[in-house]
Scaffold this motif. Structure first.
Motif, PDB file in Angstrom:
ATOM      1  N   CYS B 211       0.850  -1.211   0.000  1.00 13.10           N
ATOM      2  CA  CYS B 211       0.000   0.000   0.000  1.00 13.10           C
ATOM      3  C   CYS B 211       0.876   1.248   0.000  1.00 13.10           C
ATOM      4  O   CYS B 211       1.845   1.329   0.741  1.00 13.10           O
ATOM      5  CB  CYS B 211      -0.893  -0.024   1.242  1.00 13.10           C
ATOM      6  N   THR B 212       0.534   2.220  -0.828  1.00 13.88           N
ATOM      7  CA  THR B 212       1.341   3.443  -0.923  1.00 13.88           C
ATOM      8  C   THR B 212       0.731   4.615  -0.156  1.00 13.88           C
ATOM      9  O   THR B 212       1.205   5.735  -0.244  1.00 13.88           O
ATOM     10  CB  THR B 212       1.594   3.807  -2.408  1.00 13.88           C
ATOM     11  N   ARG B 213      -0.303   4.342   0.626  1.00  8.92           N
ATOM     12  CA  ARG B 213      -0.949   5.343   1.479  1.00  8.92           C
ATOM     13  C   ARG B 213      -1.436   6.554   0.685  1.00  8.92           C
ATOM     14  O   ARG B 213      -1.272   7.696   1.103  1.00  8.92           O
ATOM     15  CB  ARG B 213       0.019   5.820   2.585  1.00  8.92           C
ATOM     16  N   CYS B 214      -2.048   6.301  -0.472  1.00 10.85           N
ATOM     17  CA  CYS B 214      -2.526   7.428  -1.289  1.00 10.85           C
ATOM     18  C   CYS B 214      -3.871   7.939  -0.802  1.00 10.85           C
ATOM     19  O   CYS B 214      -4.342   8.970  -1.254  1.00 10.85           O
ATOM     20  CB  CYS B 214      -2.598   7.042  -2.763  1.00 10.85           C
ATOM     21  N   TYR B 215      -4.517   7.187   0.099  1.00 13.05           N
ATOM     22  CA  TYR B 215      -5.797   7.582   0.693  1.00 13.05           C
ATOM     23  C   TYR B 215      -6.965   7.567  -0.295  1.00 13.05           C
ATOM     24  O   TYR B 215      -8.052   8.021   0.029  1.00 13.05           O
ATOM     25  CB  TYR B 215      -5.712   8.984   1.332  1.00 13.05           C
ATOM     26  N   LEU B 216      -6.741   7.076  -1.524  1.00 14.94           N
ATOM     27  CA  LEU B 216      -7.853   7.091  -2.473  1.00 14.94           C
ATOM     28  C   LEU B 216      -8.935   6.090  -2.078  1.00 14.94           C
ATOM     29  O   LEU B 216     -10.123   6.321  -2.318  1.00 14.94           O
ATOM     30  CB  LEU B 216      -7.338   6.847  -3.893  1.00 14.94           C
ATOM     31  N   CYS B 217      -8.529   4.966  -1.462  1.00 16.30           N
ATOM     32  CA  CYS B 217      -9.545   3.986  -1.048  1.00 16.30           C
ATOM     33  C   CYS B 217     -10.478   4.605  -0.011  1.00 16.30           C
ATOM     34  O   CYS B 217     -11.700   4.449  -0.086  1.00 16.30           O
ATOM     35  CB  CYS B 217      -8.902   2.702  -0.530  1.00 16.30           C
ATOM     36  N   ASN B 218      -9.869   5.327   0.959  1.00 16.44           N
ATOM     37  CA  ASN B 218     -10.714   5.993   1.957  1.00 16.44           C
ATOM     38  C   ASN B 218     -11.622   7.019   1.296  1.00 16.44           C
ATOM     39  O   ASN B 218     -12.781   7.178   1.669  1.00 16.44           O
ATOM     40  CB  ASN B 218      -9.835   6.724   2.984  1.00 16.44           C
ATOM     41  N   GLU B 219     -11.072   7.722   0.317  1.00 12.90           N
ATOM     42  CA  GLU B 219     -11.805   8.813  -0.337  1.00 12.90           C
ATOM     43  C   GLU B 219     -13.036   8.303  -1.105  1.00 12.90           C
ATOM     44  O   GLU B 219     -14.098   8.891  -1.049  1.00 12.90           O
ATOM     45  CB  GLU B 219     -10.856   9.539  -1.301  1.00 12.90           C
ATOM     46  N   VAL B 220     -12.851   7.194  -1.839  1.00 11.75           N
ATOM     47  CA  VAL B 220     -13.940   6.790  -2.737  1.00 11.75           C
ATOM     48  C   VAL B 220     -14.897   5.764  -2.136  1.00 11.75           C
ATOM     49  O   VAL B 220     -15.965   5.524  -2.700  1.00 11.75           O
ATOM     50  CB  VAL B 220     -13.396   6.232  -4.086  1.00 11.75           C
ATOM     51  N   CYS B 221     -14.535   5.151  -1.007  1.00  8.33           N
ATOM     52  CA  CYS B 221     -15.403   4.103  -0.452  1.00  8.33           C
ATOM     53  C   CYS B 221     -16.794   4.661  -0.148  1.00  8.33           C
ATOM     54  O   CYS B 221     -16.932   5.608   0.619  1.00  8.33           O
ATOM     55  CB  CYS B 221     -14.795   3.528   0.829  1.00  8.33           C
TER      56      CYS B 221
END
Lengths: 300, 335
Positions: B211-221
């Motif tokens: 995981c590269t900690r881009c936070y996109l998963c948190n953003e789009v979930c």
């Protein structure tokens, strides 16, 4: 006069000294006073949280409390610092209302070490937001001596600036515009491309270099293909992966890149008529000379 | 109001191309309702998945104006805030495309096989003894159950997988959906395979360190599962039982905290030698960062001087105190 508590951060005191240099230079030119926090700690760049949330909150509560004791907002020029500490500030302000026991625990650690407790009386502010919000785009425009006409700038926001905090003062994380509004204010032309809000790959660079460089390369190529003369970033960690490692990135993606990566204060500094050397533009791995040539600025 | 839908259409062996449809819509219409209108009234060949219309089934995930989202959850009014204002008299334009990181079958329908296979690799079932039929129910306390609530809300819609920056460059990475599920299993009091799971998820390509900690998963979930937060908790559980020599990603984390304890902030020279060079023991590692060192030297970027923080004493004891406190906690719960 605008005054801020300011911590340059690990990278701007290390391999990106030109960021500290240019932030200081534009602050002087704009009449912004920075009070440097000499007792601050590294924000952890997202790594403390992997050890424990409590560690991230406690160390950064100390950083925020240092600014609170000066009664000043905490200014940063690093997307990662903003994202980490801005999020801690949000969480602790929320804890004041909804989880006072947790805040007591954090403050218990601070007080035991003779540090000021966190009070929730200030805010954490990236220099990008300070320029757009506190200083104002119109005031910035009025200070422009050398409009950067014709310079095509591609933004690179940095993940933490856009996606860690629940509330951003200006930007919609799905369609940020604050960097582009600065580009326009200083006379440059924004270049839009998908990579502008993606990851630079830095967090993987110490152990998964191929993937990290592939990520950086995809974004650099995207910016180049959309006509950018340079990339402008408010994050020194992105700068490290996109500039200092660009020769390795180019090898991994098997493409010629050679695109200069500017720190945000460097771009603003050029428009304010500050000499490139005073902005540290001679301390980049990828030469910034072609930007200066395009703008007909002498490299003195 | 009039809105144009610019939809990326694709079928096997053909180059994808955008096709535009302009509709008269109500701002409260969902994107799915608009797609249905196109399909039913303008172009029956438009292909997409749909089912519940109610943010439950996770079928209608697609890229809407640059990020992955459920077409049945987003509406015209909210999307207007995510796009640039239209030029002149033109209607606003919604850009719709299929999910990323998965091959397209037709139009907005992607082949989810890899998504499900990646989930399967983390063994997404409560393990061994709990799979046997018990004599009586497995009881959990409300606190034990509470640990599973956030990840239990996942509807496997694929939004996080599609926008994951790590998955884009690393096909081995199992993806945020699978790792959020991994946390759900690691934290489940009924699972008796926690230690093996942590070993398995401790992998720099397929596991949590990918995981590269881009936070996109948190953003789009769409369900607030916050996969990155769950990945961080698994990392925490792994870090608690591993030492510096276990792997480079682990050393990266441990060294960072050690250096902050030493100096208050990071001396990047030491960081490189200790993490990548494994304290001068990993010659290949050192050689790999030598070109970077030369490059920094020749561009005048190399940090010759380092000044520790003046608050180093307080920072050091603060971190030690938290670590001591947290190690006690960590033996009780994963969080």
């Amino acid at each position: 006069m605008l005054r801020y508590a300011y911590f340059p951060g690990c990278v701007a005191q290390g391999a990106c000294k030109e960021l500290h240099l240019s932030t200081t230079a534009i602050s002087q030119a704009l009449g912004i006073e920075l009070i440097e926090l000499k007792k601050a700690a590294c924000c952890g760049s997202g790594t403390y949280k992997e050890d424990s949330q409590l560690l991230e909150d406690t160390v950064n509560a100390l950083n925020i409390a240092l600014a609170e004791s000066l009664n000043l907002p905490l200014l940063t020029h690093c997307s990662t610092w903003q994202g980490v500490i801005g999020h801690v500030d949000e969480r602790l302000k929320d804890a004041q209302e909804n989880n006072p026991d947790y805040l007591d625990k954090v403050n218990g650690f601070l007080v035991k070490e003779n540090c000021s407790p966190y009070q929730g009386t200030t805010e954490v502010k990236h220099i990008l937001w300070a320029l757009v919000g506190d200083y104002g785009l119109e005031a910035l425009k009025a200070k422009v001596i050398k409009p950067l006409t014709g310079l095509k700038c591609a933004s690179f926001y940095g993940c933490y600036l856009l996606r860690t905090q629940k509330n951003l003062p200006f930007d919609n994380p799905l369609n940020p515009q604050s960097l582009e509004s600065i580009f326009t204010a200083v006379g440059a032309t924004p270049v839009y491309y998908q990579g502008r809000s993606k990851c630079c790959g830095w967090p993987l660079s110490s152990y998964a270099t191929q993937q990290s460089f592939q990520m950086a390369g995809n974004n650099l190529l995207d910016a180049i293909n959309n006509g950018a003369d340079c990339i402008v970033t408010p994050c020194p960690l992105c700068h490290l992966n996109l500039d200092s490692r660009q020769p390795e990135v180019a090898k991994v993606i098997k493409e010629k890149l050679d695109i200069p990566i500017l720190h945000l204060p460097q771009l603003v500094g050029l428009a304010l008529g500050i000499k490139p050397q005073k902005l540290g533009l001679n301390h980049h791995v990828v030469s910034t000379q072609k930007i200066l040539n395009k703008l007909a600025i002498s490299n003195q | 109001m009039k809105v144009t839908f610019k939809i990326l259409r694709q079928k096997l062996n053909f180059t994808p191309k955008f096709q535009s449809y302009t509709l008269d819509v109500n701002p409260s219409n969902t994107i799915l309702e608009c797609l249905n209108k196109i399909k039913w009234e303008l172009d029956g060949s438009l292909t997409y998945r749909k089912n519940c219309r109610n943010t439950i089934c996770g079928s209608c995930t697609m890229r809407i104006n640059g990020r992955s989202a459920l077409a049945c959850k987003e509406n015209i009014a909210s999307e207007l805030k995510n796009i640039d204002p239209p030029l002149g008299e033109n209607p606003p334009e919604m850009i719709i495309s299929p999910l990323n990181n998965l091959p397209v079958i037709k139009d907005l329908v992607v082949d989810m096989t890899n998504f499900w296979q990646d989930l399967e690799t983390i063994e997404p079932y409560i393990s061994t003894s709990s799979r046997n039929i018990p004599e009586k129910e497995f009881l959990q306390t409300p606190d034990q159950r509470k640990l599973l609530e956030q990840t239990g809300n996942c509807i496997m819609c694929g939004a996080c997988y599609s926008d994951c920056n790590a998955k884009e460059v690393n096909p081995l990475f199992v993806g945020p959906h699978a790792l959020a599920k991994s946390y759900r299993l690691v934290a489940d009091s009924r699972d008796d395979d926690r230690e093996n799971r942590l070993e398995k998820y401790d992998d720099q390509d397929s596991g949590v360190w990918g995981c590269t900690r881009c936070y996109l998963c948190n953003e789009v979930c769409p369900m607030d599962v916050a996969p990155l937060d769950q990945i961080s908790k698994i990392k925490g559980a792994i870090l608690a039982k591993k030492d510096l020599n276990s792997s480079r990603p682990i050393r990266h984390r441990k060294v960072l905290i050690d250096l902050v304890k030493q100096d208050g902030w990071i001396d990047e020279r030491k960081f490189g030698v200790m993490v990548v060079g494994n304290y001068f023991r990993d010659v290949q590692g050192l050689l790999s960062i030598a070109p970077l060192g030369f490059r920094l030297l020749s561009s005048g970027k190399f940090p010759f001087h380092f000044q520790p923080s003046q608050g180093v004493k307080e920072v050091r004891s603060l971190i030690s105190a938290v670590q001591k406190d947290h190690s006690v906690l960590n033996n009780i719960v994963v969080e």
